[in-house]
Design an enzyme around this catalytic site. Structure first.
Site, PDB file in Angstrom:
ATOM      1  CD  GLN A 200      44.226 -36.847  39.638  1.00  0.00           C
ATOM      2  OE1 GLN A 200      44.848 -35.892  40.064  1.00  0.00           O
ATOM      3  NE2 GLN A 200      43.471 -37.604  40.406  1.00  0.00           N
TER       4      GLN A 200
ATOM      5  CD  GLU B 146      43.987 -32.129  42.409  1.00  0.00           C
ATOM      6  OE1 GLU B 146      45.167 -32.131  42.797  1.00  0.00           O
ATOM      7  OE2 GLU B 146      43.025 -32.411  43.159  1.00  0.00           O
TER       8      GLU B 146
HETATM    9  C1  BGC Z   1      44.971 -35.825  43.673  1.00  0.00           C
HETATM   10  C2  BGC Z   1      43.513 -35.831  44.094  1.00  0.00           C
HETATM   11  C3  BGC Z   1      43.394 -36.581  45.401  1.00  0.00           C
HETATM   12  C4  BGC Z   1      44.316 -35.997  46.449  1.00  0.00           C
HETATM   13  C5  BGC Z   1      44.304 -36.792  47.738  1.00  0.00           C
HETATM   14  C6  BGC Z   1      45.816 -35.230  44.786  1.00  0.00           C
HETATM   15  O1  BGC Z   1      47.158 -35.280  44.431  1.00  0.00           O
HETATM   16  O2  BGC Z   1      45.143 -35.080  42.492  1.00  0.00           O
HETATM   17  O3  BGC Z   1      42.735 -36.438  43.099  1.00  0.00           O
HETATM   18  O4  BGC Z   1      42.082 -36.513  45.836  1.00  0.00           O
HETATM   19  O5  BGC Z   1      45.636 -36.009  45.961  1.00  0.00           O
HETATM   20  O6  BGC Z   1      44.705 -38.081  47.520  1.00  0.00           O
END
Ligand code: BGC
Length: 786
Positions: free
Chosen positions: A612, A497
């Protein structure tokens, strides 16, 4: 300080303890020591109140939208845990007086929370106190509490104010309309409340009983009512050295409870049913109720016990902690609900469901409790119409699943997030609009469940439709690139993200391709062998037309390929051209996401830095599509650029390090993943535990070191233990058969516990085996020498 040891050999390995009271760490312990049963989630708040605490009680699935501009969230139900205690007029409060002894323990085996304290008030009054609490695994509605107080050096007037406090909010947002408050027979209290938008009735009921030396005290309490609050105050004259015991049994029922929906009862009926239920239950007494819950816990553990013999006993504890929380977070009783990103342990992410469920949590249930896995897979079917609506609103066909899902399948991602350090305004959250891989993740979850269980009934009723509708979404989502003569997927966010608005995120493109190929495969299968199901779905979805379209377009979807020399697959069209910066400072960080204090999201987009695991997740989901060399090259390219700022990251890296045969690195990363919530960082989970990371702990152990995977209906086991482990033993359910697997450094033993008639085909380190009753494999002979 957190402690990982029990006080005796019987409980050792099952206990998480807090051995001193530090009000700065309340939130951490509230999250990790949370209690529940998939229906209720109760944070481990103390009976007396402190600033900085978060008194949360959640009921799965009871979403409410507080105001139009807000997203729906799980409302914080009334607090029934709070006890205001005064001892000779002095309020019991651990920030005053002197604590001579303190220990709070959560027992993971039977879910009991116990706090033992020796406290001296400022006037020299010395007291021994013990608080015990459980959320019943037997009766999903029930919370049992016991408080024992012994004045040690003086006779004491003890006053206890206890009841139901409905003045709770979600960080200020009030989700309830005040309902009826009643006191029945001077001992049973009831408070009802209705959520403001979803109209769900909550009925909280509680009952108190006082004892001394096993004899019931008939002390008459003083009743009181305030706004959204109903209380009783007991006044007891306690002799020095005598223990006074208060038992409090509470229940929560809601108008969306399965049994109540079925009966179509009204609020009055629900209130009455709750009173009758509590009256009967409370008569059994705290101990008996606790034993019943303990037995239900024992049944849960019976088929789920995983034994790790490790140099570090923390490994075993971490795994039990993960299994404990997996049970708590999952509403296995009801397929209308699923797992929130923080389970039921905190307000974080508002109870919403993410890809975390399919990719990180579902596997645990697929391989240990397929009944619950089916419920999770059914949940996405119940959300299908919401996903269709999202697709239509965005100009696409089929079903476009929401990035954050709650009760309807419509998008629930909030629009505004934390501060942008450059502009000083909130950051716009793009995930709800463009983090679209979730749609393929849902389809993958369905397929994974089907492959491992062979549950044809699920597929016929629900699964095919999800796969066909998600395939249809992707077909309409693809964009034709004239120059390249390929279909691209532009303007998305992949799992990483920290990269917004990218084109051709490899993870998204590969899974979209996979989803369409599965759409084709399912349609062909339906035509060939399941005419009745085909007929039903075709009349609704025009399958014939779709099949032709999919067969044509699938050949032209752009799938980023490994570079001929380096084997690196570009994470997206521009990632590899971005600047590489020194990340050492951030990679050593105690807290996550510290990079966002130095750079805005827009600035981050210019660097090769990942939040991630992104591309690497593909190597787990589509493992046969990539060579071992490609996996290793990309692991080593991307990992140093990854900050593991999402808790989902480390477990994936650990699992994949096993695949590329770096077991010590895998073990190191497992250790870090296992400490995200449970480790010594006192603020990593203030808002709730990290559900996906907890699923990831199990995955690292069983799918990483245990090497369990499945590929197109074939169970694979490629176990390899890290040096620190002498053995690993775990249960596995495969296609309705229960297996027990034991791995040592040189041997693999698979025992079949069910007496199925069919021999099972397995692949072990790439070789085929047929399992009748048991198999023993000499691992030294079959593990490829690398
Ligand atoms: C992560 C996502 C995850 C979400 C809920 C975010 O910080 O980047 O991959 O789905 O948190 O856990």
């Amino acid at each position: 300080m957190i402690e990982y040891k029990g006080k005796d050999p019987d409980t050792d390995g099952w206990i998480i303890a807090e051995n001193n009271f530090d009000p700065r760490c309340l939130a951490k312990f509230e999250s990790i020591m949370c209690q529940g049963n998939g229906y209720l989630g109760l944070r481990a708040v103390t009976e007396e109140c402190y600033s900085g605490e978060k008194r949360n009680l959640f009921v799965a699935g009871t979403f409410n939208r507080c105001a139009n501009q807000e997203v729906t969230e799980l409302p914080n139900a009334a607090d029934m845990v709070q006890l205001d205690l005064t001892l000779n007029g002095v309020p019991f409060h651990l920030e005053k007086g002197t604590i001579h002894r303190y220990r709070r323990e959560l027992n993971l085996r039977q879910g009991e929370l116990r706090r033992e304290i020796l406290w001296e008030d400022e006037a020299g009054g010395m007291y021994e106190l013990c608080f015990r609490r459980f959320v019943s695994m037997e009766d999903l509605h029930l919370i049992g509490m016991r408080m024992e107080i012994t004045p040690l050096n003086q006779d004491t007037i003890i006053t206890i104010r206890s009841g139901i406090n409905g003045q709770m909010t979600n960080s200020g947002a009030q989700h309830f309309l005040e309902g009826e408050r009643r006191i029945f027979d001077g001992e049973l209290l009831q408070l009802s409340a209705t959520t403001t938008e979803s109209g769900i009735n909550f009925v909280h009921t509680c009952h108190h009983r006082l004892h001394q030396d096993g004899v019931r005290l008939n002390s008459l309490p003083i009743p009181s009512m305030e706004r959204r609050k109903v209380m009783l105050t007991y006044k007891i004259e306690a002799e020095s050295g005598k223990c006074i015991v208060l038992d409090k049994v509470s229940t929560v029922h809601t108008s969306i409870d399965t049994e109540w929906v079925y009966q179509q009862g009204n609020l009055q009926g629900l209130q009455e049913a709750a009173r009758i239920h509590l009256g009967l239950t409370a008569d059994k007494g705290f101990e008996q109720l606790f034993v019943e819950s303990e037995q239900a816990w024992a049944e849960q553990w019976m088929n789920a016990r995983i034994e790790i013999q490790s140099e570090d006993p923390f490994d075993q504890l971490a795994l039990r902690f993960a299994q404990y929380h997996l049970l708590l977070m999952t509403p296995g009783h009801d397929s209308r609900f699923s797992v929130g990103a923080k389970g039921l342990t905190g307000e974080g992410y508002k109870g919403h469901v993410f890809w975390d469920t399919e990719i990180f949590i579902l596997p645990y249930f697929i391989y240990t409790g397929p009944r619950v896995a089916r419920h999770l897979a059914e949940y996405r079917y119940h959300m299908l119409n919401g996903a269709r609506k999202k697709a239509e609103e965005n100009g696409y066909r089929g079903a476009m699943y929401p990035w954050e899902s709650a009760a309807t399948g419509e998008e629930e991602t909030p629009e505004w997030g934390p501060v942008d350090v450059v502009t000083g305004t909130p950051t716009y959250i793009w995930t709800g609009k463009i983090e679209q891989h979730i749609t393929a993740d849902v389809a993958y979850g369905v397929w994974h469940y089907y492959q491992a269980t062979g549950d044809q009934d699920y597929m016929d009723r629900y699964g095919y439709e999800i796969i066909l509708e998600t395939a249809s979404f992707w077909a309409s989502r693809l964009e034709w690139n004239k120059e390249e003569q390929k279909y691209h997927i532009c303007d998305v966010i992949g799992p990483d993200e920290y990269k917004e608005h990218v084109n051709n995120n490899a993870y998204t493109n590969y899974l979209a391709y996979w989803n369409i190929t599965k759409g084709i495969e399912c349609t062909r299968k339906l035509i060939q062998v399941q005419g009745d199901v085909y007929f039903k779905l075709d009349s609704q979805l025009n399958l014939n037309g779709r099949l032709k379209e999919w067969e044509h377009i699938v050949k032209f979807i752009y799938l980023p390929q490994p570079d001929k020399d380096t084997l690196i697959i570009p994470q997206d069209d521009t990632y590899l051209q971005k600047r590489i910066i020194d990340l050492e400072k951030y990679r050593k960080q105690e807290q996550v996401a510290t990079i966002l204090s130095d750079y805005s999201m827009t600035q981050l987009s210019d660097f090769q830095v990942s939040k991630q695991a992104d591309l690497l997740v593909l190597f787990y989901l589509l493992e046969d599509w990539f060579s071992k060399e490609t996996k290793a090259a990309n692991w080593h390219y991307y990992e140093p650029k990854t900050l593991h700022d999402s808790s989902l990251s480390l477990s994936t890296h650990s699992m994949l390090a096993c695949d590329v045969n770096d077991l010590e690195l895998a073990y190191q990363m497992f250790g870090k993943a296992a400490r995200i919530d449970l480790g010594p960082n006192m603020h990593s989970c203030d808002e709730g535990i990290h559900a996906a990371s907890i699923g990831g702990i199990w995955k690292s152990v069983v799918m990483g070191f245990g090497g369990v995977r499945s590929w197109e209906g074939m169970l694979r086991l490629n176990p390899k233990l890290p040096r620190a482990w002498r053995s690993l033993a775990f249960p596995l359910v495969w296609r309705g058969e229960r297996l027990q697997v034991t791995v040592t450094p040189d041997k693999l033993l698979i025992k079949r516990l069910t007496t199925g008639l069919r021999p099972l085909n397995l692949s072990i380190h790439g070789q085929s085996y047929i399992l009748k009753d048991s198999i023993i494999v000499n691992l030294l002979e079959v593990i490829p020498n690398e």
